[in-house]
Design a protein around this motif. Structure first.
Motif, PDB file in Angstrom:
ATOM      1  N   LEU A 376     -33.840 -25.541 -88.027  1.00  0.00           N
ATOM      2  CA  LEU A 376     -32.648 -25.815 -87.223  1.00  0.00           C
ATOM      3  C   LEU A 376     -33.005 -25.961 -85.744  1.00  0.00           C
ATOM      4  CD1 LEU A 376     -30.092 -23.351 -88.878  1.00  0.00           C
ATOM      5  CD2 LEU A 376     -30.237 -25.843 -89.176  1.00  0.00           C
ATOM      6  N   THR A 380     -32.626 -29.490 -83.678  1.00  0.00           N
ATOM      7  CA  THR A 380     -31.845 -29.516 -82.432  1.00  0.00           C
ATOM      8  C   THR A 380     -32.684 -30.075 -81.289  1.00  0.00           C
ATOM      9  OG1 THR A 380     -30.606 -27.569 -83.159  1.00  0.00           O
ATOM     10  CG2 THR A 380     -30.509 -28.119 -80.822  1.00  0.00           C
ATOM     11  N   SER A 436     -32.508 -29.653 -92.400  1.00  0.00           N
ATOM     12  CA  SER A 436     -32.538 -30.718 -91.388  1.00  0.00           C
ATOM     13  C   SER A 436     -31.644 -31.879 -91.807  1.00  0.00           C
ATOM     14  CB  SER A 436     -33.973 -31.204 -91.163  1.00  0.00           C
ATOM     15  OG  SER A 436     -34.541 -31.711 -92.363  1.00  0.00           O
ATOM     16  N   PHE A 439     -28.038 -30.738 -91.268  1.00  0.00           N
ATOM     17  CA  PHE A 439     -27.784 -30.719 -89.829  1.00  0.00           C
ATOM     18  C   PHE A 439     -27.516 -32.135 -89.331  1.00  0.00           C
ATOM     19  CE2 PHE A 439     -28.768 -30.688 -85.371  1.00  0.00           C
ATOM     20  CZ  PHE A 439     -28.413 -29.424 -84.920  1.00  0.00           C
TER      21      PHE A 439
END
Length: 652
Positions: A376, A380, A436, A439
């Motif tokens: 994560l 990001t 991922s 996300f």
């Protein structure tokens, strides 16, 4: 006749003549009568003292307040020390051809008259220790077996041909014997060695290539240098230091040489011990070496006396530096098999490393949590195009540990280790891709950032990073003292960011992003696995017959991965060439104005190369001027390209 000019005025003759109640010149059976006469005449003419000449064999009980000048052989001096010497008996040694070991040991001047002057003009004699080996005094050293260069002749230093011959001879003659060495404090060292050299102080027949600390004549200790190379590589390194660099630092010996210092040593072996003591050959079942503290009072040569410091009480302290010497299992290998070319790890090192690797290969909830958090964080950072955030994810990621365990499993064919590490590794990959991808699916952004793009075109340079990182990772695991460097290894190889980019590609359903990031990840995996396995092999954690299969399969896998990397690297070279060519033509004149051009990027994936340029001009460029710039670029690159121009206008 005396051949030395005597300057009587420079000597306080009265002080010298009153220093001793009696002065005796002890001579041997084979003494030169002419030299004896010269000594007697020199002492009287320069110092006004008469000397009693006494045959050594006639000496009964020495007078302790007398000065005894010894014109004897090494063996006769040893006999004196053994039978008659006491701490109150003052001794001066007069050099002759039969006492070379005593001369070197006590720094006696080679010139007879200089040696006499050193005795007569000294303030007092020095208290020195005597090394005793099986009741025999030692002036030089004791050598068991072959110490391969530690005792090389000093004239070899200046003759490279002799050095080369000695080097080759030593490489060919490498044999081991088991020894047990017990110190005065009861410390026991058991090892297989090619040879051991024992000495007491600085002048004990050490070769000049041994750079040593201040080993004083009165420190109460003897020293043992133990040569025990556990591989041909470590042995060659020792020979290189000894023969060609002429430098062995006792404070920093190579791992193939151990050091023991104590006031007493006992040496035993399953076989008879053959050794030389001051050049004389002996065979014994056991050696007992002991230092007699302040055993005699000797007038040292002036160069030695000037450097002599006050003795330090060291007899209650042992120095034992033998960590690099072969232990039980390795000793058996060296005794019964050919010396391995590369080092083999000791059984204790094996156990410690395998416990660590097995622990690293296990799947735990902590591992899963760290994989989720690092994925994560990396994802990001990729969307932010933030290098610091991505670096933080690299440090947090635990993926390096099961890969290193997998490398050892491949090397040794350990099925259990392979299964556990593969399971942990695959679940880590699936976790990274899943989180991922989720996300990305929830993120309302669909922009390929620079950090993402930088992970889509791996080449041979990325493989080199993976290989070097694999070596560093394996070495850090094998050497616990450098384990703190693992964070740096994780940053260098960056395993999680490519997986995050792959998850982003899956979330976008973009095959180009998935392929590029997947290739980078496989590059890292192949490079780390092979280089870590080879590192463990060179560190001795697997014999070659066991490692061969795993190394071959891993090498094939690496070669397959390397094929697209080579083509990618050629593209990098071509891009660099285009950038260089365009940089040489920074300005171009079109339509009556000077325009600055700057290459931004080059895309070689299309049929014709696409060059992205930025132009800076004082007036807005029209279509004709842009076309002229395109022709100018084609001319510089000597081929047709597609030019994509970002035009900027500066208004003054």
């Amino acid at each position: 006749m005396i051949e030395k000019t005597i300057e009587g005025g420079a000597v306080d003759q009265q002080r010298v003549s009153q220093m001793y109640e009696h002065m005796v010149l002890l001579i041997g059976e084979k003494s030169d009568d002419g030299e004896i006469g010269n000594i007697e005449e020199y002492l009287y003419e320069k110092y006004k003292v008469r000397v009693e000449i006494l045959l050594f064999s006639k000496l009964e009980t020495p007078r302790e307040e007398s000065l005894y000048l010894l014109y004897l052989s090494d063996q006769e001096i040893k006999g004196l020390f053994d039978q008659h010497a006491s701490a109150l008996m003052k001794i001066g040694i007069i050099p002759n051809t039969s006492c070379s070991y005593a001369i070197n040991s006590y720094g006696i001047a080679k010139d007879m008259f200089d040696a006499i002057d050193d005795v007569m003009e000294a303030e007092d004699a020095s208290s020195v220790d005597i090394l005793i080996c099986n009741s025999v005094p030692v002036f030089g050293n004791i050598i068991i077996g072959n110490v391969h260069g530690m005792n090389q002749a000093r004239n070899v230093r200046s003759n490279y041909l002799k050095k080369a011959r000695a080097f080759v001879s030593d490489v060919r003659h490498l044999s081991f014997q088991n020894y047990s060495i017990t110190t005065a404090k009861g410390n026991v060292t058991k090892t297989a060695a090619t040879g051991i050299m024992f000495f007491e102080h600085n002048n004990s027949g050490l070769s000049r290539n041994i750079v040593h600390e201040n080993l004083a004549l009165n420190d109460g200790r003897l020293h043992a240098l133990i040569l025990a190379p556990s591989s041909v590589v470590s042995y060659l390194y020792y020979l290189f230091l000894s023969y060609f660099l002429n430098r062995l630092l006792i404070e920093r010996l190579p791992t193939s040489v151990g050091l023991i210092a104590s006031s007493k040593l006992e040496i035993t072996s399953p076989k008879q011990i053959e050794y030389t003591l001051d050049g004389e050959r002996y065979v014994e079942e056991q050696l007992v070496l002991e230092v007699k503290r302040d055993a005699v009072q000797i007038y040292l040569g002036r160069h030695v006396a000037d450097k002599q410091t006050e003795g330090v009480q060291e007899e209650d302290k042992d120095t034992v530096r033998v960590q690099g010497l072969p232990k039980s299992q390795m000793s058996e290998i060296l005794l019964n098999e050919p010396v391995p070319f590369f080092p083999r790890a000791d059984e204790d090192d094996f156990k410690e490393l395998f416990v660590s690797l097995r622990q690293s290969s296990k799947l735990t909830s902590i591992y899963i949590m760290l994989m989720i958090l690092s994925t994560l964080l990396a994802t990001t950072g990729l969307f932010q195009s933030s290098a610091p955030v991505i670096i933080g994810a690299m440090i947090l990621a635990p993926l390096m540990s099961p890969i290193i365990s997998f490398s050892m499993g491949v090397l040794r064919g350990e099925k259990e280790l392979l299964q556990e590490s593969t399971t942990t590794f695959l679940i880590g990959i699936i976790t990274a891709l899943l989180f991922s991808c989720l996300f990305t699916y929830l993120m309302p952004l669909n922009v390929l950032t620079d950090e993402m793009r930088s992970r889509l075109n791996p080449n041979i340079l990325d493989l080199m990073v993976a290989i070097i990182s694999g070596v560093a990772g394996a070495y850090a695991y094998a050497k616990s003292e450098v384990a703190k460097s693992l964070a740096g290894v994780a940053i260098a190889v960056a395993l999680v960011p490519p997986l995050s980019v792959m998850g982003i590609g899956i979330g976008w359903w973009d095959s180009a992003v998935v392929y590029g990031s997947f290739l980078l990840f496989m590059t890292n995996l192949a490079g780390i696995t092979l280089s870590a396995a080879l590192t463990f092999f060179f560190l001795g954690f697997s014999p070659i017959h066991r490692a061969k299969k795993g190394i071959v399969f891993t090498s094939i896998f690496l070669i397959i991965v390397s094929i697209p990397l080579v083509f990618s690297f050629f593209k990098v070279i071509e891009q660099n060439k285009i950038f260089t060519q365009l940089k040489e033509a920074e300005y171009v004149s079109v339509g009556g104005q000077k325009v600055r051009i700057q290459a931004l990027s080059v895309d070689l994936s299309k049929e014709r190369p696409v060059v992205y340029l930025a132009t800076i001009s004082t007036r807005v460029l029209d279509d004709g001027q842009i076309l002229e710039i395109k022709r100018h670029v084609d001319k510089i690159l000597q081929k047709e390209v597609v030019v994509n121009i970002l035009s900027e206008t500066e208004l003054h």
